[in-house]
Motif scaffolding. Structure first.
Motif, short mmCIF file in Angstrom:
data_model
loop_
_atom_site.label_atom_id
_atom_site.label_comp_id
_atom_site.label_asym_id
_atom_site.label_seq_id
_atom_site.Cartn_x
_atom_site.Cartn_y
_atom_site.Cartn_z
N MET A 261 0.86 -1.17 0.00
CA MET A 261 0.00 0.00 0.00
C MET A 261 0.91 1.23 0.00
O MET A 261 2.06 1.17 0.43
CB MET A 261 -0.91 -0.02 1.23
CG MET A 261 -1.86 -1.21 1.19
SD MET A 261 -2.71 -1.53 2.74
CE MET A 261 -3.92 -0.25 2.76
N THR A 262 0.36 2.33 -0.47
CA THR A 262 1.19 3.53 -0.51
C THR A 262 1.37 4.07 0.91
O THR A 262 0.68 3.65 1.84
CB THR A 262 0.54 4.62 -1.36
OG1 THR A 262 -0.70 4.95 -0.76
CG2 THR A 262 0.30 4.15 -2.78
N LEU B 99 4.97 3.30 -2.87
CA LEU B 99 4.64 2.11 -2.11
C LEU B 99 5.56 2.00 -0.90
O LEU B 99 6.74 2.31 -0.97
CB LEU B 99 4.84 0.87 -2.97
CG LEU B 99 3.86 0.72 -4.11
CD1 LEU B 99 4.07 -0.63 -4.79
CD2 LEU B 99 2.45 0.81 -3.58
N ARG C 195 6.90 -0.45 0.47
CA ARG C 195 8.07 -1.32 0.40
C ARG C 195 9.18 -0.74 -0.47
O ARG C 195 10.30 -1.20 -0.43
CB ARG C 195 7.69 -2.70 -0.13
CG ARG C 195 7.23 -2.73 -1.55
CD ARG C 195 7.57 -4.05 -2.21
NE ARG C 195 7.37 -3.87 -3.63
CZ ARG C 195 6.22 -4.07 -4.24
NH1 ARG C 195 5.20 -4.50 -3.57
NH2 ARG C 195 6.10 -3.84 -5.52
N ASN C 196 8.83 0.28 -1.26
CA ASN C 196 9.87 0.90 -2.08
C ASN C 196 10.62 2.00 -1.35
O ASN C 196 11.56 2.56 -1.89
CB ASN C 196 9.25 1.48 -3.35
CG ASN C 196 8.84 0.39 -4.31
OD1 ASN C 196 9.24 -0.77 -4.13
ND2 ASN C 196 8.06 0.72 -5.30
#
Lengths: 353, 267, 559, 403
Positions: free
Chosen positions: B93-94, B148, B150-151
């Motif tokens: 999710m962002t 995101l 995770r980024n």
């Protein structure tokens, strides 16, 4: 806040309601049946014996679920198809011709061993291929993904074998040497059933010793415990997983032959329902545990055989044998709700929760 | 006044006693640390406070309410919020969506209102989004709202996790190793940040930490755990001089690497 | 693609052998023979031949793609050549022995199809030649510039599609233009060769020019003002709705019927999409709610002896939906604490229990047992009974639009985020103050409601229901279509239904291999395209988690 | 994907535009349900809707072959050739409805032979009747289809026997011919087997016999011993006669395991046409020795059937593979006869068949000499000559023994 509390109560309330209503039905039904007592003691022994024979097969198939689940935490939905593919192939290519040529009756032991070998090898081949093509690339994927692939593999295999061998019921020849009856506890036991029970015990013990004592068995257990650590210890994880699949499939292939000996016909759809039942058995016994699979299988077999007459006959349910599968599935649901670790499982279930 | 009182808290896993007879008092508006070697029961205690584990014995009282039999979501609604030792964002999710989930306890509209887009719903969504952007700015991630989770880089993930925890407007914030894996500069930055949280927002902070510079630098009070029991408590100065603490640490090697509690919790 | 791994001749051979094995497999399970009767292009090409050549063509293309540029053509040809080897082995074996006593589908007819009717020896040579040629062509196609390649592929695809569906097209063309015109284009269910060529060239040309113009076109759109753009979107939407409303007129009775069947599944798919796609709860017993909706509708409206109220469709509809919702909550409650695969198995058990109970003699006095419920009236609308599929279409459409609307609105709301969070990490979601019980139950209940709605329409459309219609395969079917379309994606549900429900309906031969193809599709989709054909944004992110690189740059520090 | 959609919509819009210039309307017709009109050169079109894919395909293909032979042997009908549009009923309700809709969307089809399965017949009967068409089923046997209180519709007829007939015949055979007084019946939850078992029970009881157990298994069950043990232990004692009209797989399990269950060693077993085929005989094997099977009387005789069989062999390379080809043949010929009776040929040679007239002609069929016997339709479309025979299985061969 008041509402939240109610919600928690609601959940417990429903669970309690389910528990109580099932117990009431079971107890009431049993009392009604027993007071009416339409069945003789011999009938009850018969029910139990049938249950044990059926349960042995469930146990053998359940081993595959348990092994794979122990290692990959994945329900290998296609396992019932491994069971089917072996015995179908053995029937079409080996048992049929052997019986037609009369060799089966002349040399029953060699023939049966040959059938067993072909069945187990085919099952193993199908299993290893399936694992290689459909499961291995997905090892890192989210957990639903391999399950969905397994469902796909199940249908694909089912209908591939239907396409290959046809959709008709294939008769499995009657083995003359195993068609007699043996007196047992005041009733009679079919020789084929006896073979099933004995073979199951031998294979289960053998498998248990294999997993517990051999180096490969230890590797399997190490991978089940922790794949990364096992890899660090120099264990080839992929290979071990393949071996696990192969072991489970070999058991399923053997179960297929036993099935064919008892029921004397095979069919492309024959793996589906036994597969589901065997999964139920594995869960019942505590998935991940080999003795659990054995106990779960026996338990389910007996339950299915004794349950309908015991619980439902007294309640005057018409055609109650139709509801045999309802009993099996209800049991699965209840076990998963109230005792997800199964009858004897403990360790793995908690890891899963 | 104490915002959190743990009385004689005990938690067992099978034969293993992870936390044993622990007493901890937390004064309103303080910054308190829990330290101790691996497997001392620190994270287990966090899990007990947030209701993830049910306490076997003893009681935990928050703001005058007994927490023992409350569910996790309810405890969050009462005003306790946490971060995790190994960052657990909603990775796909962002950043904004993560914070919006954190704001959940304060959104009041009924779900069906979303179907009809009632004015109340629209306003609430707009306010929630504005609040999320504000929190994002507050933790220094302005402009990254749509990437995101995770980024994001490691440090940003830590801060996003704190922003998500702040979104539920907690009275008590539990931070599980907020500076793990950070270099000294980043750690110092995080220390300032944590102090600001308390000074600006008045949030009581309880943290688990291994980095002694951080612990000594911001804690007003320290509890030391070993084998699930409290072996010492006091101000940083007192703790530094406490022989039992020194023995616990030096006698068995410094704390580093994986914490064993996490493992024992899942086995 | 993989520069670090060199693609050798050996790989090309392997690819070829794999292609050959795939082709042999689809031959042995009977798919080739079954389709040998369906002509694509009159007297020139059958669908079976497409199936024979498909795997070699695809894998040769793959070979060409993977190998270095200078020997791409050679790789393609090699792959094509070796693809014919396993097939030839099969052909020779089948000519030497009677394989049919073991493998029922290895019939003389199949062998003749595989050898183009030329006998094993000549046929094998032809097969080698054609396969090599196909491999070469596939490689050449790969070498072509994208601007030319894509139009050719588009043209090929559409010509094949038109050929495959020529039977349906024939009927439609007849209805619109009369028999004589139709016969020019399609005769005895196959496309005329000249028409095929015209189609191929025409579509390729259109696609080419569209590709050329496309860039400037999108540039023009980009240059439009906001109002212009908004107007265009509105215009598009209006056009789309007009098209939706006019569908039955275009499609005629039979295709409307097919669309209705697809619509029933779309409705179910939208419901399951909430449960699986949004909330991440794998439900394999979804058919239970479909059955409940259908049975409630049946019992309430039936004019037969099982009917209890003879109410109208519109009264029974909400009752069906509410019952299904209640069932969703009731069956959802005990499984709330389960996760992932356990949940899947338990729901599967529930589905089976419901079906067996519906089929049992125990409930026969109430819901008809094996004999089902008959004489269910079709819905009527202000006095007109909606008998025609073209009329019923609007009921189905209404249901789908409602479900679509609710799905979109919910997914963009707090509840949608709760589901998403729960799917990502249940523990953390709970620690964020999300009440898992409520959130899960809402997903179950809304999903069950859509399914019940679908079931109610289904019962009334079919006018009779039998317990056999509610088996596990329906659940699998719905799950498959969500996955094929893309989990969590609403347009994906429609695409999935069209592929998995519409296609077998139109090509009846597929019906025989429906489940085989579902199985293969599930595996292939999970391996190659787990996000589906029309992925939702979030699934795409999730499944390609390891593909993306993380931006290195850290933004400015705290303010 | 977007490009595909675009092209698709271009095609759709193009066809819409072109649709404006459609063809002229049909010829004059006075029939209340409309007419099927054929030009002087056009073939008459009939449809079949049988199960030709899936596990039951043999059943449907056999019937379809019957239709095809009827067309081939008939040559011309009312001066026109005949074209068959073969559809699939899928053996389920949706399949029946879809096939029905496909058929009624084609105004050039005059009548339908189908369906194979009763489950498909129920919705199709409604679709066909509402559209004013007519169908004659060669193998639907469910009583509800010709029961006006249930699923009967005015466009539905059948040449297959009603289950009630077969159930009654088996009961009569067991009670009167074999002289057995107690019986049990087992079905498998399929509408067909359940209907048959119920019909048997009713008839057997009305004859004066006693049904000591009436129970069911599920499809896919393999271990039948518990249910058989329960049957053996029923209150009225072990039954002398056990009837299980189920399909091949379950039938074979039941047949084999009955012999293995204590108390049922001497019970006479019987099944019905779901288990009455060469494949079934092979599947049952030795356990089937002395077992009885009921089914439509296949001892067709007469020159027509001889020619029919020859034709079948030349066209399809085998003997008939199932039991309903003859019923399909008769159904097709009944339709042809009526087309010739009610069709109006105009001066230019075009043919107009009134749909209502065709219906009433078919319903009025009486004393029609077909290869399945003498067919007379009752007011709800049951046309079959109710000849049910019972065969015994001996060493893998069926031998007809009654009547």
């Amino acid at each position: 806040m008041q509402r939240r509390l109610q919600n928690i109560n609601y959940l417990d309330l429903v669970l309690w309601l389910i528990r109580v209503s099932i117990i009431v039905i079971v107890v009431w039904g049993s009392i009604a049946t027993l007071s009416d007592n339409p069945y003789s003691g011999r009938n009850w022994i018969d029910f139990i014996v049938f249950g044990i024979a059926q349960g042995s097969m469930y146990a053998l198939i359940a081993i595959g679920y348990t092994l794979v689940y122990g290692v990959l935490f994945m329900i290998n939905f296609a396992h019932g198809e491994f069971f089917m593919s072996g015995v179908m192939t053995a029937t079409v290519f080996v048992a049929g011709p052997l019986s037609a040529s009369g060799y089966l009756d002349r040399q029953p032991v060699i023939s049966l061993l040959l059938i067993l070998a072909v069945s187990m090898l085919t099952s193993v081949g199908v299993a290893v291929l399936t694992e290689r093509i459909a499961y291995r690339p997905l090892r890192k994927a989210p957990r639903l993904v391999p399950l969905i692939t397994a469902i796909g593999a199940s249908f694909f295999l089912q209908y591939t074998f239907r396409g290959l061998y046809g959709s008709e019921v294939k008769p499995f020849p009657q083995v003359e040497a195993l068609s007699g009856k043996i007196p047992f506890l005041g009733t009679e036991l079919l020789e084929s059933q006896l073979v099933v029970i004995i073979a199951t015990v031998i294979m289960l013990v053998g498998l248990y010793l294999f997993v517990m004592r051999t180096k490969t068995g230890k590797a399997i257990r190490a991978v089940a415990e922790d794949k990364d650590v096992a890899a660090l210890m120099g264990i080839d994880v992929d290979r071990t997983i393949s071996i696990t699949f192969a072991l489970g499939a070999a058991m399923a292939g053997a179960a297929g032959v036993l099935y064919a000996l008892v029921f004397r016909q095979v069919h492309f759809f024959m793996g589906f329902l036994p597969g589901l039942k065997a999964f139920t058995a594995a869960v019942l016994g505590g998935i991940g545990s080999i003795p659990g699979a054995a106990i779960g299988g026996l338990f389910l077999g007996i339950f299915e055989s004794v349950g309908p007459p015991l619980f439902l006959d007294g309640l005057n349910v018409p055609a109650y044998h139709q509801l045999k599968d309802v009993i099996a599935f209800t049991m699965l649901v209840l076990i998963l709700i109230f005792r997800p670790q199964g009858i004897i499982g403990e360790r793995l279930a908690e890891k899963k929760a | 006044m104490n915002i959190l009182t743990a009385k004689n808290v005990t938690k067992r896993f099978g034969g293993l006693v992870a936390v044993s007879g622990l007493n901890i008092d937390l004064a309103q508006g303080s910054i308190v640390s829990i330290i101790g070697p691996n497997g001392a029961g620190k994270t287990t205690f966090f899990n007990c406070v947030t209701g993830f584990y049910k306490v076997d014995e003893g009681e935990i009282i928050f703001d005058g309410n007994l927490l023992n039999h409350k569910s996790t979501d309810l405890i969050t609604r009462m005003g306790i919020s946490r971060t995790y030792q190994n960052i657990r964002l909603f990775a796909n999710m962002t950043a904004i969506e993560n914070i919006l989930v954190g704001e959940h306890p304060h959104l009041k509209t009924f779900w069906a209102e979303a179907i009809f887009r009632t004015p109340r719903f629209l306003k609430e969504e707009k306010d929630a989004e504005a609040e999320a952007r504000r929190l994002l700015r507050y933790v220094g991630l302005a402009g990254l709202g749509d990437s995101l989770a995770r980024n994001l880089p490691y440090g940003a993930q830590r801060r996003l996790e704190i922003a998500r925890a702040l979104a539920s407007r907690p009275k008590l914030l539990l931070l599980d190793e907020p500076t793990a894996g950070m270099n000294p500069n980043e750690s110092a930055e995080m220390m300032r940040f944590i102090k600001n949280l308390r000074d600006d927002l008045g949030i009581t902070i309880l943290l688990i930490e291994h980095d002694m510079r951080v612990v000594m630098g911001i804690s007003e009070h320290i509890h030391v755990l070993d084998f699930g029991q409290k072996i010492a408590e006091g101000t940083p100065k007192e703790i530094q001089r406490n022989p039992r603490v020194i023995e616990a640490y030096l006698g068995r090697g410094a704390a580093s690497g994986l914490e064993a509690e996490g493992v024992s919790a899942t086995v | 693609m993989n520069p670090e791994k060199k693609f050798t001749l050996r790989d090309a051979v392997n690819q070829g052998l794999i292609a050959g094995l795939i082709t042999s497999l689809i031959s042995m399970v009977g798919m080739v023979e079954l389709f040998s009767k369906r002509q694509l292009i009159a007297n020139l090409m059958t669908t079976a031949q497409v199936f024979i050549l498909l795997a070699p063509a695809l894998l040769s293309y793959q070979s060409a793609r993977k190998s270095a540029k200078n020997n791409a053509l050679a790789s393609g040809a090699v792959t094509g050549f070796f693809a014919s080897i396993p097939i030839i082995v099969l052909v020779l074996l089948a000519s030497a022995f009677d394989l049919r006593q073991f493998l029922v589908n290895v019939s003389p007819n199949l062998i003749s199809t595989l050898t183009f009717g030329q006998g094993p020896v000549v046929g094998s040579l032809i097969l080698v030649a054609i396969n090599t040629l196909i491999g070469l062509l596939a490689a050449i196609l790969h070498q072509l510039d994208e601007k030319i390649r894509n139009p050719i592929l588009t043209g090929l695809l559409w010509t094949l599609l038109v050929g495959m569906f020529s039977e349906i097209l024939q009927e439609r063309l007849r209805a619109f233009f009369g028999i004589s015109f139709t016969n020019l284009i399609i005769r005895s269910k196959a496309l005329q060769p000249t028409v095929a060529v015209i189609l191929l060239v025409g579509i390729t040309a259109i696609a080419y020019f569209w590709g050329q113009r496309g860039a400037s076109f999108s540039e023009r759109i980009a240059n439009q003002s906001a109002t212009q753009r908004r107007n265009m979107i509105i215009a598009q939407r209006v056009a789309f709705f007009v098209l939706l409303l006019a569908m039955p007129l275009l499609l005629g009775t039979y295709l409307s019927e097919v669309v209705n069947n697809v619509g029933i599944y779309v409705l179910m798919g939208l419901g399951l999409n909430i449960v699986v796609g949004f909330a991440g709860l794998l439900d394999l017993g979804y058919v239970a709610f479909f059955a409940i909706g259908a049975y409630v509708m049946a019992i309430l409206t039936s004019e037969g002896f099982l009917g209890v109220a003879q109410t109208s469709f519109w009264v029974a509809l909400p009752v069906s939906v509410i019952t299904a919702v209640a069932a969703g909550i009731f069956l959802g409650t005990p499984v709330l604490r389960m996760r992932g695969d356990y949940l899947a198995i338990v729901t599967l058990g529930f589905g089976e229990i419901i079906r067996i109970m519906a089929n049992s003699d125990l409930l026969k006095p109430f819901i008809g047992g094996a004999q089902g419920v008959l004489q269910i009236p079709k819905p009527s609308f202000f006095g007109t009974s909606l008998i025609q599929p073209g009329q019923l279409y609007y009921v189905v459409l209404g249901g789908v639009l409602l479900a679509w609307f609710v799905s979109t609105r919910l997914s963009n709301s707090r509840l949608g985020r709760q589901w998403m969070a729960m799917r990502e990490d249940e523990d953390v979601a709970e620690a964020m103050g999300i009440n898992l019980v409520n959130t899960k139950l809402l997903a179950f209940a809304i999903g069950a409601g859509f399914s019940g709605l679908s079931g109610a329409i289904y019962a009334s459309k079919l006018t009779s229901i039998f317990p056999h219609s509610f088996n596990l395969l329906i659940s699998i079917n719905v799950l498959s279509l969500i996955i094929v379309g893309g989990m969590g994606s609403l347009p994906g549900v429609v695409i999935g239904s069209l592929i998995l429900v519409g296609l077998p309906e139109l090509l009846r031969e597929f019906a025989e291999f429906r489940l085989w193809m579902y199985g293969a599709l599930l595996i292939v989709m999970m391996l190659a395209k787990p996000e589906g054909f029309w992925p939702s944004a979030i699934t795409k992110r999730e499944l390609h988690a390891h593909d993306e690189s993380i931006p290195i740059e850290e933004p400015a520090a705290a303010d | 994907m977007k490009k595909m959609l675009f092209i698709l919509s271009v095609l759709v819009v193009a066809s819409m535009v072109l649709a404006a210039c459609g063809p002229a309307g049909p010829a004059e017709c006075t029939d209340e349900l409309g007419c099927a009109v054929y030009g002087p050169e056009d073939p008459i079109r009939i449809a079949s809707a049988l199960v030709i894919t899936g596990p039951d395909a043999q059943l449907g293909l056999d019937s379809q072959h019957g239709v095809e032979i009827a067309i081939a042997m008939r040559g011309n009908v009312a001066g026109h050739s005949v074209e068959l549009q073969a559809e699939d009923d899928g053996c389920n309700a949706e399949g029946g409805q879809a096939a029905g809709q496909k058929i009624v969307s084609d105004p050039s089809i005059v009548a339908v032979v189908g369906t194979s399965c009763s489950g498909a017949g129920v919705p199709m009967s409604k679709v066909i009747s509402e559209a004013g068409y007519v169908m004659v089923s060669p193998s639907n046997t469910a009583p509800s289809l010709t029961d006006p209180a249930q699923a009967w519709n005015p466009g539905y007829l059948r040449t297959a026997h009603n289950d009630k007939v077969q159930g009654a015949a088996m009961a009569k055979f067991a009670y009167e011919v074999l002289g057995l007084k107690t019986a049990a019946a087992i079905h498998d939850g399929d509408p067909y087997t359940e209907g048959l078992a119920n019909a048997f029970r009713e008839s057997f009881e009305s004859l004066g016999g006693k049904v000591v157990a009436f129970t069911a298994v599920s499809k896919g069950d393999t271990d039948m011993k518990p249910v058989l043990t329960a049957v053996a232990a029923s209150e009225g004692g072990a039954p002398e006669f056990l009837f299980f009209p189920v399909f091949t797989a379950e039938c074979a399990f039941l047949a084999k395991q009955t012999k293995e269950v204590t108390g049922l060693e001497n019970t006479v077993t019987a099944a019905a046409d779901g288990c009455f085929s060469a494949a079934a005989a092979e599947a049952i094997g030795e356990a089937g020795n002395g077992m009885y099977f009921s089914g439509p009387d296949l001892s067709f005789s007469g020159d027509t059937y001889t020619t029919f069989k020859e034709q079948y062999n030349t066209l399809f390379g085998s003997d008939p593979i199932s039991v309903f080809h003859a019923h399909a043949f008769d159904a097709t010929n009944m339709i042809f006869d009526c087309i010739e009776k009610v069709g109006v040929t105009s001066d230019d040679g075009s043919l107009s068949v009134g749909r209502a007239a065709l219906r009433s002609c078919l319903y009025a069929t009486s004393g029609y000499q077909g290869i399945t016997g003498t067919l007379t339709c009752n007011e709800y479309g049951d046309c079959a000559d109710p000849k049910i025979s019972v065969s015994i299985l001996e060493n893998g061969e069926y031998k007809r023994i009654w009547p």
